[in-house]
Design an enzyme around this catalytic site. Structure first.
Site, PDB file in Angstrom:
ATOM      1  N   LYS A 155     -11.124   3.452  16.744  1.00 39.79           N
ATOM      2  CA  LYS A 155     -11.500   2.965  15.403  1.00 39.79           C
ATOM      3  C   LYS A 155     -10.804   1.640  15.092  1.00 39.79           C
ATOM      4  O   LYS A 155     -11.442   0.684  14.673  1.00 39.79           O
ATOM      5  CB  LYS A 155     -11.163   4.012  14.327  1.00 39.79           C
ATOM      6  N   GLY A 163     -11.287   8.792   3.844  1.00 38.89           N
ATOM      7  CA  GLY A 163     -12.318   8.120   3.041  1.00 38.89           C
ATOM      8  C   GLY A 163     -13.724   8.487   3.501  1.00 38.89           C
ATOM      9  O   GLY A 163     -14.063   9.661   3.615  1.00 38.89           O
ATOM     10  N   TYR A 164     -14.538   7.470   3.767  1.00 35.95           N
ATOM     11  CA  TYR A 164     -15.944   7.666   4.144  1.00 35.95           C
ATOM     12  C   TYR A 164     -16.141   7.800   5.656  1.00 35.95           C
ATOM     13  O   TYR A 164     -17.269   7.737   6.149  1.00 35.95           O
ATOM     14  CB  TYR A 164     -16.782   6.485   3.643  1.00 35.95           C
ATOM     15  N   HIS A 166      -2.106   6.275   6.109  1.00 36.07           N
ATOM     16  CA  HIS A 166      -3.049   6.026   7.209  1.00 36.07           C
ATOM     17  C   HIS A 166      -3.139   4.527   7.509  1.00 36.07           C
ATOM     18  O   HIS A 166      -3.094   4.098   8.654  1.00 36.07           O
ATOM     19  CB  HIS A 166      -4.460   6.499   6.848  1.00 36.07           C
ATOM     20  N   LYS A 167      -3.285   3.755   6.428  1.00 28.84           N
ATOM     21  CA  LYS A 167      -3.440   2.305   6.607  1.00 28.84           C
ATOM     22  C   LYS A 167      -2.185   1.692   7.203  1.00 28.84           C
ATOM     23  O   LYS A 167      -2.257   0.837   8.079  1.00 28.84           O
ATOM     24  CB  LYS A 167      -3.688   1.643   5.249  1.00 28.84           C
ATOM     25  N   ASP A 195      -7.999  -4.940   0.390  1.00 27.32           N
ATOM     26  CA  ASP A 195      -8.938  -4.176  -0.407  1.00 27.32           C
ATOM     27  C   ASP A 195     -10.187  -4.011   0.441  1.00 27.32           C
ATOM     28  O   ASP A 195     -10.609  -4.956   1.116  1.00 27.32           O
ATOM     29  CB  ASP A 195      -9.247  -4.882  -1.730  1.00 27.32           C
ATOM     30  N   THR A 196     -10.727  -2.808   0.416  1.00 26.12           N
ATOM     31  CA  THR A 196     -11.862  -2.491   1.269  1.00 26.12           C
ATOM     32  C   THR A 196     -12.990  -1.908   0.447  1.00 26.12           C
ATOM     33  O   THR A 196     -12.751  -1.174  -0.511  1.00 26.12           O
ATOM     34  CB  THR A 196     -11.440  -1.455   2.336  1.00 26.12           C
ATOM     35  N   ARG A 219     -10.864  -3.179   8.904  1.00 34.44           N
ATOM     36  CA  ARG A 219      -9.456  -3.496   8.666  1.00 34.44           C
ATOM     37  C   ARG A 219      -8.828  -4.028   9.946  1.00 34.44           C
ATOM     38  O   ARG A 219      -8.048  -4.969   9.926  1.00 34.44           O
ATOM     39  CB  ARG A 219      -8.707  -2.266   8.152  1.00 34.44           C
ATOM     40  N   THR A 250       0.838  -1.202   0.000  1.00 31.07           N
ATOM     41  CA  THR A 250       0.000   0.000   0.000  1.00 31.07           C
ATOM     42  C   THR A 250       0.868   1.245   0.000  1.00 31.07           C
ATOM     43  O   THR A 250       1.995   1.226   0.495  1.00 31.07           O
ATOM     44  CB  THR A 250      -0.927   0.037   1.241  1.00 31.07           C
TER      45      THR A 250
HETATM   46  P1  IMP Z   1      -9.124   0.564  -0.461  1.00 32.42           P
HETATM   47  O1  IMP Z   1      -9.499  -0.496  -1.396  1.00 32.42           O
HETATM   48  O2  IMP Z   1      -8.726   0.043   0.868  1.00 32.42           O
HETATM   49  O3  IMP Z   1      -8.125   1.524  -1.027  1.00 32.42           O
HETATM   50  O4  IMP Z   1     -10.400   1.423  -0.126  1.00 32.42           O
HETATM   51  C1  IMP Z   1     -11.389   1.719  -1.075  1.00 32.42           C
HETATM   52  C2  IMP Z   1     -12.144   2.938  -0.671  1.00 32.42           C
HETATM   53  O5  IMP Z   1     -12.729   2.776   0.608  1.00 32.42           O
HETATM   54  C3  IMP Z   1     -11.324   4.226  -0.607  1.00 32.42           C
HETATM   55  O6  IMP Z   1     -12.100   5.268  -1.131  1.00 32.42           O
HETATM   56  C4  IMP Z   1     -11.084   4.477   0.825  1.00 32.42           C
HETATM   57  O7  IMP Z   1     -11.039   5.824   1.111  1.00 32.42           O
HETATM   58  C5  IMP Z   1     -12.292   3.829   1.464  1.00 32.42           C
HETATM   59  N1  IMP Z   1     -11.887   3.283   2.739  1.00 32.42           N
HETATM   60  C6  IMP Z   1     -11.049   2.239   2.958  1.00 32.42           C
HETATM   61  N2  IMP Z   1     -10.886   2.056   4.261  1.00 32.42           N
HETATM   62  C7  IMP Z   1     -11.612   3.034   4.873  1.00 32.42           C
HETATM   63  C8  IMP Z   1     -11.811   3.385   6.237  1.00 32.42           C
HETATM   64  O8  IMP Z   1     -11.280   2.792   7.177  1.00 32.42           O
HETATM   65  N3  IMP Z   1     -12.632   4.426   6.459  1.00 32.42           N
HETATM   66  C9  IMP Z   1     -13.239   5.115   5.470  1.00 32.42           C
HETATM   67  N4  IMP Z   1     -13.074   4.840   4.199  1.00 32.42           N
HETATM   68  C10 IMP Z   1     -12.261   3.799   3.898  1.00 32.42           C
END
Ligand code: IMP
Length: 194
Positions: A169, A147-148, A9-10, A66-67, A175, A5
Protein backbone atom coordinates in the site's frame (compact mmCIF):
# COMPACT_ATOMS: atom_id res chain seq x y z
CA UNK A 1 10.68 16.96 12.58
CA UNK A 2 7.12 17.00 13.89
CA UNK A 3 4.33 15.28 11.96
CA UNK A 4 1.17 17.07 13.11
CA UNK A 5 -0.97 13.96 13.51
CA UNK A 6 -2.33 11.75 16.25
CA UNK A 7 -3.04 8.95 13.78
CA UNK A 8 -0.72 6.06 14.66
CA UNK A 9 -1.25 4.34 11.30
CA UNK A 10 -0.11 7.40 9.38
CA UNK A 11 2.88 7.97 11.63
CA UNK A 12 4.05 4.39 11.11
CA UNK A 13 3.54 4.65 7.34
CA UNK A 14 5.51 7.87 7.11
CA UNK A 15 8.32 6.80 9.47
CA UNK A 16 8.73 3.57 7.49
CA UNK A 17 9.18 5.59 4.30
CA UNK A 18 11.62 8.06 5.82
CA UNK A 19 13.78 5.27 7.27
CA UNK A 20 16.45 6.34 9.70
CA UNK A 21 17.30 9.60 7.97
CA UNK A 22 14.73 11.68 9.86
CA UNK A 23 13.02 10.86 13.16
CA UNK A 24 9.41 11.92 13.01
CA UNK A 25 7.60 12.74 16.25
CA UNK A 26 3.83 12.53 16.29
CA UNK A 27 1.73 14.72 18.54
CA UNK A 28 1.26 12.06 21.21
CA UNK A 29 5.04 11.95 21.67
CA UNK A 30 4.80 15.66 22.48
CA UNK A 31 1.95 14.98 24.92
CA UNK A 32 -0.32 17.06 22.69
CA UNK A 33 -3.82 15.60 22.52
CA UNK A 34 -5.95 18.66 21.66
CA UNK A 35 -8.08 18.81 18.52
CA UNK A 36 -6.37 20.88 15.83
CA UNK A 37 -8.78 23.11 13.91
CA UNK A 38 -9.51 21.86 10.38
CA UNK A 39 -11.96 24.40 9.05
CA UNK A 40 -10.63 25.13 5.55
CA UNK A 41 -12.62 24.00 2.51
CA UNK A 42 -9.67 22.51 0.63
CA UNK A 43 -7.14 19.77 1.43
CA UNK A 44 -4.31 22.28 0.96
CA UNK A 45 -5.97 24.77 3.32
CA UNK A 46 -6.47 22.15 6.03
CA UNK A 47 -2.93 20.80 5.74
CA UNK A 48 -1.55 24.33 6.11
CA UNK A 49 -3.89 25.15 9.01
CA UNK A 50 -2.75 22.06 10.95
CA UNK A 51 0.95 22.63 10.22
CA UNK A 52 0.74 26.32 11.17
CA UNK A 53 -1.06 25.55 14.42
CA UNK A 54 1.62 23.10 15.56
CA UNK A 55 4.47 25.21 14.20
CA UNK A 56 3.31 28.15 16.29
CA UNK A 57 2.73 26.03 19.40
CA UNK A 58 6.09 24.22 19.39
CA UNK A 59 8.26 26.61 17.36
CA UNK A 60 9.61 23.64 15.44
CA UNK A 61 9.72 22.61 11.77
CA UNK A 62 6.75 20.43 11.04
CA UNK A 63 4.46 19.02 8.39
CA UNK A 64 0.82 18.06 8.28
CA UNK A 65 -1.26 16.17 5.76
CA UNK A 66 -4.84 16.18 4.70
CA UNK A 67 -6.43 13.47 2.62
CA UNK A 68 -9.69 13.13 0.79
CA UNK A 69 -11.42 10.38 -1.12
CA UNK A 70 -12.74 12.00 -4.31
CA UNK A 71 -15.43 9.99 -6.10
CA UNK A 72 -16.11 10.92 -9.73
CA UNK A 73 -19.86 10.17 -9.81
CA UNK A 74 -20.31 12.18 -6.58
CA UNK A 75 -18.56 15.21 -8.10
CA UNK A 76 -15.51 14.78 -5.89
CA UNK A 77 -17.37 14.05 -2.63
CA UNK A 78 -16.67 13.19 0.13
CA UNK A 79 -13.37 15.05 -0.59
CA UNK A 80 -12.32 17.39 2.19
CA UNK A 81 -15.22 16.03 4.30
CA UNK A 82 -14.07 12.38 4.06
CA UNK A 83 -13.48 11.93 7.80
CA UNK A 84 -16.92 13.19 8.83
CA UNK A 85 -18.89 12.08 5.75
CA UNK A 86 -21.49 10.31 7.89
CA UNK A 87 -21.42 12.99 10.60
CA UNK A 88 -19.69 13.37 13.94
CA UNK A 89 -18.22 11.72 15.93
CA UNK A 90 -16.24 10.38 12.98
CA UNK A 91 -16.75 6.71 12.23
CA UNK A 92 -15.10 4.87 9.33
CA UNK A 93 -17.67 2.07 9.18
CA UNK A 94 -20.55 4.55 8.95
CA UNK A 95 -18.63 6.53 6.32
CA UNK A 96 -18.25 3.41 4.18
CA UNK A 97 -21.93 2.51 4.65
CA UNK A 98 -22.94 5.98 3.47
CA UNK A 99 -20.57 5.87 0.50
CA UNK A 100 -21.85 2.47 -0.67
CA UNK A 101 -25.45 3.65 -0.28
CA UNK A 102 -24.81 6.87 -2.26
CA UNK A 103 -23.16 4.84 -5.04
CA UNK A 104 -25.62 1.97 -5.04
CA UNK A 105 -27.05 2.73 -8.48
CA UNK A 106 -23.85 4.02 -10.03
CA UNK A 107 -21.96 2.01 -12.64
CA UNK A 108 -19.13 4.56 -12.70
CA UNK A 109 -17.10 3.50 -9.64
CA UNK A 110 -14.00 5.56 -10.40
CA UNK A 111 -12.41 7.55 -7.59
CA UNK A 112 -9.10 8.78 -6.25
CA UNK A 113 -7.41 9.36 -2.95
CA UNK A 114 -5.56 12.65 -2.82
CA UNK A 115 -3.15 13.78 -0.11
CA UNK A 116 -1.66 17.22 0.32
CA UNK A 117 1.27 17.73 2.69
CA UNK A 118 2.18 21.20 3.95
CA UNK A 119 5.75 21.56 5.25
CA UNK A 120 6.78 24.55 7.33
CA UNK A 121 10.47 25.23 7.86
CA UNK A 122 11.05 28.59 9.54
CA UNK A 123 9.03 30.99 7.39
CA UNK A 124 9.08 28.76 4.29
CA UNK A 125 6.02 26.79 3.22
CA UNK A 126 6.09 23.96 0.68
CA UNK A 127 3.31 21.70 -0.59
CA UNK A 128 3.59 18.12 -1.86
CA UNK A 129 0.69 16.15 -3.31
CA UNK A 130 0.02 12.51 -4.13
CA UNK A 131 -2.84 10.89 -6.03
CA UNK A 132 -3.85 7.28 -6.55
CA UNK A 133 -6.67 6.51 -8.96
CA UNK A 134 -8.89 3.48 -8.45
CA UNK A 135 -12.41 2.17 -8.05
CA UNK A 136 -14.90 1.82 -5.21
CA UNK A 137 -15.90 -1.83 -4.63
CA UNK A 138 -19.57 -2.68 -4.13
CA UNK A 139 -18.84 -4.23 -0.72
CA UNK A 140 -15.98 -4.44 1.81
CA UNK A 141 -12.97 -6.71 1.22
CA UNK A 142 -10.00 -7.26 3.55
CA UNK A 143 -9.19 -6.38 7.12
CA UNK A 144 -5.96 -4.34 6.93
CA UNK A 145 -5.51 -0.58 6.84
CA UNK A 146 -8.05 1.98 8.04
CA UNK A 147 -10.62 4.50 6.85
CA UNK A 148 -11.99 3.65 3.39
CA UNK A 149 -9.31 1.02 2.66
CA UNK A 150 -11.77 -1.90 2.56
CA UNK A 151 -13.64 -0.46 -0.45
CA UNK A 152 -10.84 1.19 -2.46
CA UNK A 153 -9.33 -0.88 -5.29
CA UNK A 154 -6.21 0.88 -6.62
CA UNK A 155 -5.72 1.02 -10.40
CA UNK A 156 -3.85 -2.03 -11.75
CA UNK A 157 -4.93 -4.26 -8.83
CA UNK A 158 -7.89 -6.52 -8.17
CA UNK A 159 -7.65 -6.19 -4.40
CA UNK A 160 -8.65 -3.41 -2.05
CA UNK A 161 -6.08 -1.44 -0.04
CA UNK A 162 -7.27 -3.46 3.00
CA UNK A 163 -6.12 -6.68 1.26
CA UNK A 164 -2.63 -5.39 0.43
CA UNK A 165 0.33 -5.54 2.81
CA UNK A 166 1.32 -2.24 4.43
CA UNK A 167 4.48 -2.19 2.24
CA UNK A 168 2.47 -2.70 -0.95
CA UNK A 169 0.00 0.00 0.00
CA UNK A 170 2.71 2.49 1.01
CA UNK A 171 4.56 1.98 -2.25
CA UNK A 172 1.59 3.13 -4.36
CA UNK A 173 -0.67 5.11 -2.04
CA UNK A 174 -1.63 8.78 -2.27
CA UNK A 175 0.15 9.50 1.04
CA UNK A 176 3.11 7.35 -0.02
CA UNK A 177 3.44 9.40 -3.21
CA UNK A 178 3.17 12.73 -1.36
CA UNK A 179 5.63 11.56 1.32
CA UNK A 180 8.06 10.42 -1.39
CA UNK A 181 8.09 13.98 -2.74
CA UNK A 182 8.60 15.32 0.80
CA UNK A 183 11.48 12.87 1.40
CA UNK A 184 13.12 13.81 -1.92
CA UNK A 185 12.86 17.48 -0.98
CA UNK A 186 14.33 16.92 2.51
CA UNK A 187 17.11 14.70 1.14
CA UNK A 188 18.12 17.37 -1.37
CA UNK A 189 18.31 19.93 1.44
CA UNK A 190 20.55 17.62 3.49
CA UNK A 191 22.74 17.06 0.44
CA UNK A 192 23.10 20.81 -0.02
CA UNK A 193 23.91 21.28 3.67
CA UNK A 194 26.61 18.54 3.77
P1 IMP B 1 -7.23 12.75 6.94
O1 IMP B 1 -7.54 14.11 6.50
O2 IMP B 1 -5.91 12.28 6.46
O3 IMP B 1 -7.41 12.56 8.42
O4 IMP B 1 -8.22 11.75 6.26
C1 IMP B 1 -9.57 12.05 6.02
C2 IMP B 1 -10.37 10.80 5.88
O5 IMP B 1 -9.87 9.98 4.84
C3 IMP B 1 -10.43 9.92 7.13
O6 IMP B 1 -11.73 9.42 7.26
C4 IMP B 1 -9.50 8.80 6.87
O7 IMP B 1 -9.93 7.63 7.46
C5 IMP B 1 -9.56 8.69 5.36
N1 IMP B 1 -8.26 8.28 4.90
C6 IMP B 1 -7.10 8.99 4.94
N2 IMP B 1 -6.10 8.26 4.45
C7 IMP B 1 -6.64 7.05 4.14
C8 IMP B 1 -6.08 5.85 3.62
O8 IMP B 1 -4.89 5.71 3.35
N3 IMP B 1 -6.95 4.84 3.41
C9 IMP B 1 -8.27 4.94 3.68
N4 IMP B 1 -8.83 6.01 4.18
C10 IMP B 1 -8.01 7.07 4.40
Amino acid sequence: MIFATNNKHKLEEVQAMLGNSVKVAGLSELDFFEEIPETADTLQGNALQKAQFIHQRFDNDCFADDTGLEVDCLNGAPGVFSARYAGEPTNSEKNIDKLLAEMEKSSDRSAQFRTVIALIQGSDIQYFDGIIRGKIATERYGSGGFGYDAVFIPEGYNKTFAELSAEEKNSISHRGRAVKKLVEFLSKQRFLQD
